[in-house]
Motif scaffolding. Sequence first.
Motif, short mmCIF file in Angstrom:
data_model
loop_
_atom_site.label_atom_id
_atom_site.label_comp_id
_atom_site.label_asym_id
_atom_site.label_seq_id
_atom_site.Cartn_x
_atom_site.Cartn_y
_atom_site.Cartn_z
N ASN A 58 3.49 5.84 26.49
CA ASN A 58 3.27 5.85 27.64
C ASN A 58 3.37 4.34 28.28
OD1 ASN A 58 2.80 8.33 28.17
ND2 ASN A 58 0.56 8.40 27.96
N ALA A 59 3.19 3.27 27.23
CA ALA A 59 3.34 1.89 27.76
C ALA A 59 4.76 1.52 27.70
CB ALA A 59 2.42 0.97 26.70
N ASN A 60 5.69 2.36 27.38
CA ASN A 60 7.19 2.17 27.10
C ASN A 60 7.52 1.20 25.73
OD1 ASN A 60 8.21 3.73 29.15
ND2 ASN A 60 7.55 2.37 30.67
N CYS A 61 6.53 1.21 24.93
CA CYS A 61 6.85 0.45 23.70
C CYS A 61 7.72 1.17 22.55
CB CYS A 61 5.35 0.02 23.02
SG CYS A 61 4.56 -0.99 24.08
N LEU A 62 8.64 0.66 22.10
CA LEU A 62 9.61 1.25 21.08
C LEU A 62 9.50 0.79 19.78
CD1 LEU A 62 12.85 1.94 23.32
CD2 LEU A 62 11.14 3.67 22.95
N PRO A 63 9.67 1.79 18.82
CA PRO A 63 9.67 1.12 17.49
C PRO A 63 10.91 0.06 17.30
CG PRO A 63 9.48 3.36 17.33
CD PRO A 63 9.58 3.01 18.73
N PRO A 64 10.75 -0.97 16.34
CA PRO A 64 12.00 -1.77 16.43
C PRO A 64 13.33 -1.19 16.19
CG PRO A 64 10.22 -2.49 15.03
CD PRO A 64 9.75 -1.09 15.73
N GLU A 65 13.33 -0.04 15.34
CA GLU A 65 14.52 0.69 14.98
C GLU A 65 15.08 1.20 16.43
OE1 GLU A 65 11.37 1.74 13.59
OE2 GLU A 65 11.66 0.37 11.96
N VAL A 66 14.37 1.80 17.14
CA VAL A 66 14.78 2.33 18.24
C VAL A 66 15.40 1.46 19.23
CG1 VAL A 66 14.12 4.08 20.20
CG2 VAL A 66 13.25 4.73 17.69
N GLU A 67 14.74 0.22 19.45
CA GLU A 67 15.01 -0.80 20.23
C GLU A 67 16.34 -1.22 20.03
OE1 GLU A 67 15.11 -2.52 23.54
OE2 GLU A 67 13.23 -1.65 23.14
N GLU A 68 16.49 -1.48 18.58
CA GLU A 68 17.74 -1.97 18.02
C GLU A 68 18.91 -0.98 18.27
OE1 GLU A 68 17.18 -2.77 13.98
OE2 GLU A 68 16.24 -5.04 14.35
N ARG A 69 18.75 0.45 18.04
CA ARG A 69 19.77 1.10 18.34
C ARG A 69 20.04 1.11 19.90
NH1 ARG A 69 17.91 6.39 14.91
NH2 ARG A 69 17.42 5.35 12.86
N LYS A 70 19.05 1.01 20.82
CA LYS A 70 19.39 1.14 22.12
C LYS A 70 20.29 -0.16 22.59
CE LYS A 70 16.47 2.25 25.46
NZ LYS A 70 15.10 2.25 26.18
N GLN A 71 19.95 -1.42 21.78
CA GLN A 71 20.45 -2.64 21.99
C GLN A 71 22.14 -2.38 21.46
OE1 GLN A 71 18.30 -5.62 20.14
NE2 GLN A 71 16.96 -5.76 21.60
#
Length: 135
Positions: A58-71
């Motif tokens: 709900n706070a739009n915080c993603l695990p680092p793995e997911v954030e890296e994949r999006k990047q």
Amino acid sequence: MAIGNCFSCIQNIAEERIREAQEQGVFDDLPGKGEPLPEVDESGIPEELRMAYHVLKNANCLPPEVEERKQIAALCELLDEDCDEQVRLQQMRKLEVLVVRCKMRQGRSLALHAADDAYLDKILDKIRIYRQKKA
């Protein structure tokens, strides 16, 4: 003042502010008003972690793995666009670092799927091919 009294005071203040906001119509135009809440499959999340995952989501915080994949996905899309050569090389360097970081993490903790590993290898191959063409 006892701790229990302190929490009840805070609860009373919060409830009063919520009532005031309702009376002022602050909640009238919220998105999804009157619709059922979307169902979320939490079967893959351990029961003791579900609340934490819900709060982070709900706070739009993603695990680092997911954030890296999006990047990685965003950088791949940018490489397909026409842009300055310097910008393209900079994006390729960033992409290569992210891919290597993902591959390193795969061996240590949260494993990526085999399909993800193949995908990351293809990205590195594309970067190498592009560099060879420019050399």
